[in-house]
Design a protein around this motif. Structure first.
Motif, short mmCIF file in Angstrom:
data_model
loop_
_atom_site.label_atom_id
_atom_site.label_comp_id
_atom_site.label_asym_id
_atom_site.label_seq_id
_atom_site.Cartn_x
_atom_site.Cartn_y
_atom_site.Cartn_z
N TYR A 1 0.77 -1.29 -0.13
CA TYR A 1 -0.07 0.08 -0.20
C TYR A 1 0.89 1.13 -0.11
CZ TYR A 1 -3.93 -2.90 0.63
OH TYR A 1 -4.86 -3.86 0.37
N VAL A 2 0.73 1.92 -0.96
CA VAL A 2 1.57 3.02 -1.23
C VAL A 2 0.94 4.29 -0.61
CG1 VAL A 2 2.49 4.61 -2.99
CG2 VAL A 2 2.60 2.28 -3.30
N ALA B 1 1.69 5.27 -7.05
CA ALA B 1 1.61 3.74 -7.21
C ALA B 1 1.88 3.47 -8.81
CB ALA B 1 0.11 3.39 -6.83
N VAL C 1 0.33 -3.64 -6.22
CA VAL C 1 0.68 -2.30 -5.42
C VAL C 1 -0.75 -1.36 -5.58
CG1 VAL C 1 2.27 -0.29 -5.77
CG2 VAL C 1 3.16 -2.35 -6.52
N HIS C 2 -1.02 -0.84 -4.19
CA HIS C 2 -2.28 -0.21 -4.26
C HIS C 2 -1.92 1.33 -4.02
CE1 HIS C 2 -4.31 -4.13 -3.57
NE2 HIS C 2 -3.05 -4.45 -2.90
N GLY C 3 -2.70 2.01 -4.74
CA GLY C 3 -2.72 3.54 -4.16
C GLY C 3 -4.13 4.13 -4.26
N CYS D 1 9.23 -2.78 -2.87
CA CYS D 1 8.81 -3.62 -3.74
C CYS D 1 9.76 -4.26 -4.70
CB CYS D 1 7.95 -2.66 -4.97
SG CYS D 1 6.67 -1.60 -4.09
#
Lengths: 151, 233
Positions: free
Chosen positions: A52-53, A90, A80-82, A66
């Motif tokens: 989670y960015v 992200a 990768v979540h933003g 990452c």
């Protein structure tokens, strides 16, 4: 939690119109001041390969994390979540990973909407203000960064 | 065209007083959807675009208002693209359209795009400039600076007709709940809804024990502009 964060105005006696020029347009003042508290986003999936960015941690640190998952961690894919402003970051991280892999990594992005809740707490308990909540939507992105299966 | 007379900028302090962005142009990039018909509506979302304007136009075209004999029911496909600070808005537009139109297939593509910016120092820009001035700012006369940057960009294809599910970035209609529902099932064991040991964004490294934990932050602080979209070289 007890101390309201003072946004500058809270220590002043409430309405106190010091100089209301006849010329100035009547400014619509909120009768009660509220503190806006943003609740956390609702619970999210958290596997080992979910990242989670956010906008607080250093960009390079998040990129390095990452990279480590993909190279040292032995994961063939990470996600990768933003959310909101962090969408940009992200995407940036995902594109950096792809660029530094010399084409070995692929990206698959999905988008979604996340419902967020704000609490509105009255600044002054003597005022008639009721605590309120407000919901709003924000956009999110979920990028799968993966080594495609050889076929 | 000849290069601008000024020296190449040593990563100018964007947002510094006195410098104003006067022009921003995206360089041509190949369309991320190769097999797309040429007549597809492309919505280019910019930083300053108003969502209601974009959506007012795009929704009308997709719903087929005011079109005569356009196959009934309006266009079949639309593409939203945006880069840099317009990325979030681009996604929001697509999300709104998916909600309102319903049953749309989606493919999301990410790429870097080259952007050319022209910055100008106007000498007397902000008003009452207190601090020291940068060396690059010419006295009196306006000086110009051209900056080439690469910014992340997103392109989202929404289609009423089925798209290739094998394509990376494909999302079937109504995928949103599935995406998060899956996580919910996974999270049930260790994440009670109201108190979590960590913030939603995981271990926060140098910031120590999650600053999120006890105090949901009030107003969002002003986050650094410009800097965040730079890919580090």
């Amino acid at each position: 939690m007890t101390e309201p964060r003072s946004p500058g105005m809270s220590s002043m006696p409430q309405p106190a119109p010091v100089h209301t020029d006849a010329t100035s347009p009547a400014v619509e003042m909120d009768p009660v001041e509220y503190t806006l508290r943003k609740r956390l986003p609702r619970k999210l999936p958290k596997r080992r390969n979910d990242v989670y960015v956010n906008m607080k941690t250093d960009f390079r640190a998040q990129l390095a994390r990452c990279k480590k998952l993909l190279e040292g961690g032995g994961h063939r894919e990470i996600c990768v979540h933003g959310l909101g402003l962090a969408i940009n970051r992200a995407i940036n991280i995902a594109l950096q990973l792809q660029a530094s892999s010399q084409g070995a990594l692929q990206l698959a992005a999905n988008t979604s909407t996340v419902e967020l809740v704000d609490d509105l707490e009255p600044e002054d308990p003597d005022e008639a203000g009721e605590p309120m909540t407000r919901t709003r939507n924000n956009s999110a992105i979920h990028i799968k960064v993966f080594y495609p299966d050889p076929q | 065209p000849p290069p601008p007379p000024q020296a190449p900028p040593p990563a100018p302090k964007l947002g510094r007083e006195g410098f104003k962005k006067v022009c921003r142009s995206e360089e041509e990039a190949p369309c991320p959807f190769p097999g797309l018909a040429s007549g597809v509506l492309e919505m280019r979302v910019k930083e300053g675009s108003k969502i209601r304007n974009l959506m007012g136009f795009a929704m009308a075209r997709m719903q087929g208002e005011g079109l005569v004999g356009g196959g009934g029911g309006g266009l079949r496909q639309v593409v939203f693209t945006g880069s840099g600070r317009a990325v979030t808005k681009t996604i929001t537009c697509a999300e709104i359209m998916k909600r309102n139109v319903g049953a749309l297939h989606q493919i999301t593509k990410l790429q870097y795009r080259a952007v050319k910016e022209v910055w100008e120092s106007g000498g007397g820009g902000g008003g009452g400039g207190g601090g020291e001035e940068e060396g690059a700012a010419g006295e009196g006369g306006a000086s110009e600076m051209t900056v080439h940057r690469t910014v992340p960009s997103v392109s989202i294809l929404l289609s009423k007709d089925p798209l290739d599910p094998q394509e990376p970035g494909y999302q079937p209609p109504e995928a949103v709940s599935a995406l998060w529902g899956e996580g919910e099932r996974e999270g049930i064991g260790h994440a009670p809804p109201r108190k979590r040991p960590l913030g939603p964004l995981g271990p926060l490294g140098p910031l120590g024990p999650s600053p999120y934990a006890g105090s949901p932050h009030c107003k969002r602080v002003c986050l650094g502009e410009g800097g965040s979209v730079h890919p580090p070289h």
